[in-house]
Design an enzyme around this catalytic site. Structure first.
Site, mmCIF file in Angstrom:
data_model
loop_
_atom_site.group_PDB
_atom_site.id
_atom_site.type_symbol
_atom_site.label_atom_id
_atom_site.label_comp_id
_atom_site.label_asym_id
_atom_site.label_seq_id
_atom_site.Cartn_x
_atom_site.Cartn_y
_atom_site.Cartn_z
ATOM 1 N N SER A 164 36.047 33.261 32.264
ATOM 2 C CA SER A 164 36.563 34.589 32.030
ATOM 3 C C SER A 164 36.965 35.255 33.314
ATOM 4 O O SER A 164 37.401 34.605 34.250
ATOM 5 C CB SER A 164 35.510 35.399 31.286
ATOM 6 O OG SER A 164 35.975 36.684 30.993
ATOM 7 N N CYS A 165 36.804 36.551 33.358
ATOM 8 C CA CYS A 165 37.234 37.373 34.470
ATOM 9 C C CYS A 165 36.088 38.295 34.860
ATOM 10 O O CYS A 165 34.987 38.194 34.316
ATOM 11 C CB CYS A 165 38.442 38.220 34.051
ATOM 12 S SG CYS A 165 39.689 37.337 33.077
ATOM 13 N N ASP A 166 36.361 39.193 35.780
ATOM 14 C CA ASP A 166 35.385 40.214 36.150
ATOM 15 C C ASP A 166 36.119 41.517 36.342
ATOM 16 O O ASP A 166 37.157 41.562 37.024
ATOM 17 C CB ASP A 166 34.654 39.825 37.442
ATOM 18 C CG ASP A 166 33.807 38.581 37.253
ATOM 19 O OD1 ASP A 166 32.666 38.711 36.805
ATOM 20 O OD2 ASP A 166 34.318 37.482 37.557
#
Length: 420
Positions: free
Chosen positions: A9-11
């Site tokens: 995923s991302c942050d």
């Protein structure tokens, strides 16, 4: 039904005063996507639409609204929505992939990235964006392949939504959702549910559905992340993983977070925030949202992979902005393989001009050859110069709107010159 995917995923981060320095909200996100997927930075002006107009999103068509706001977006160019972006009212949204107990349906609906753009185009505050997203979620649902590939990659979504005054976290599981107003000045989200017992808004059937599935007994305090996923919420901020690492980095700088500090956090490779490998950080964004309404919001985008070897380029909303042609990918209209059935039978070259030039020198910068070192030094100097100029705008409260029209595009040209 598709099998549960591994968390990639991302942050996304936000710091509000007093955790942020000065009277500013600072927002940041890394978009972690397949390493061969381009990320473009594009601008869409405000527009009015006729009654009954239809809107074609990535997979489905929905009703258009009468007026949409101007937006700047960082996105994979094969889809309609966006990984992250901002609008002319100082609203910023980023989304994350999340998984949990609820099975993920492959049925095509709105993507999480579609919700990001819809929220930005239709809302002028964080709370309004939250309402718009959950209303659309209820009406149209979420689903569909989130990757330009015949291999299915599906997930549910969480969102960090911020404006000049406040921020909200919205997390979903199917049509069910919980929302938390950010208190304490700091918040980050990653690839897991993170709302626990502080729930400020929720789907009206959130708890009853959990009871019907046997996830909650109706007696103990309701903990959204623990109930709807497999997260041990007692150890969320102390265990290993990017959510915890992001939490630590934010808190390390609590009280002094600036745009520069947020960029440092996004560039951090030891924590995994700046991701490398098959999934890597393909685009990054940092926004400064002054609480004083007469000051402009300033949004910085890379448009290239690895923020540590990219330039955060400034963008300010003003009338008549020059189209961002050097960071916009080629379009293929109805011949795009995404539009054809079956989808994703081929993958066209979606690289924009900046991406191509950056790609051609990335190895030199990564291996730190003499040429690479010199180039890295020059792009760091360029970024520092632009940061200094934007700080002056925020300090003095005045800027030339005629120059801001070309602000982002001019910085791209200067970056391209370094690579050439």
């Amino acid at each position: 039904m598709s099998p549960r995917q591994p968390p990639r995923s991302c942050d996304t981060f936000v710091a509000l005063p007093p955790a942020a320095a000065g009277d500013r909200v600072v927002f940041g996100k890394n978009s972690d996507r397949p390493a061969d997927e381009v990320q473009e930075v594009v601008y869409f002006p405000a527009a009015t639409h006729p009654p009954g107009a239809a809107l074609e999103c990535t997979y489905i068509t929905i009703e258009q609204v009468e007026r949409t706001h101007a937006v700047v977006l960082s996105r994979p160019p094969w889809l309609w929505g966006a990984e992250m972006g901002a609008n002319e009212h100082g609203l910023c949204i980023g989304n994350e992939a999340v998984w949990g107990r609820e099975e993920i349906d492959d049925k095509e609906a709105l993507l999480g990235m579609d919700f990001v753009r819809l929220g930005l185009e239709r809302a002028d505050t964080a709370e309004k964006a939250l309402t718009i997203i959950v209303d659309l979620l209820e009406k149209y649902g979420q689903g569909g392949n989130c990757m330009e590939s015949q291999m299915a990659f599906t997930y549910y979504n969480s969102f960090l939504i911020a404006d000049r005054k406040e921020a909200w976290v919205l997390e979903t599981s199917g049509k069910y959702w919980a929302a938390e107003k950010v208190e304490g000045g700091l918040r980050n989200i990653s690839n897991q549910l993170s709302i626990t017992t502080k729930i400020d808004k929720e789907h009206p059937e959130l708890k009853e559905y959990a009871k019907s599935k046997g996830w909650w007994d109706g007696e103990k305090e309701f903990d959204f992340a623990a109930t709807y996923s497999y997260v041990n919420t007692a150890r969320m901020t102390t265990s290993s993983g990017r959510y915890c690492e992001g939490y630590k980095l934010l808190n390390k700088h609590k009280g002094s977070i600036t745009a520069e500090i947020m960029m440092e956090i996004l560039c951090d490779k030891d924590s995994g925030i700046n991701m490398e490998g098959g999934f890597m950080t393909m685009g990054s964004m940092v926004s400064v949202l002054p609480q004083q309404p007469h000051l402009p919001c300033i949004h910085f985008f890379t448009g290239t992979p690895d923020p540590a070897r990219s330039v955060f380029k400034p963008f300010i909303f003003v009338p008549n902005i020059t189209q961002l042609s050097k960071t916009a990918s080629p379009t293929f209209g109805h011949n795009d393989p995404v539009k054809k059935q079956p989808r994703f039978q081929s993958k066209p070259d979606r690289r924009h001009e900046l991406y191509k030039k950056h790609e051609s020198v990335a190895v030199a910068m990564e291996t730190l050859t003499d040429k690479g070192k010199e180039m890295l030094k020059k792009i760091q100097e360029l970024e520092k110069q632009k940061m200094s100029e934007m700080e002056s705008v925020l300090q003095n409260g005045c800027f030339d709107a005629n120059q801001a029209v070309n602000l982002f595009s001019q910085c791209v040209e200067e970056e391209l010159k370094i690579y050439s």
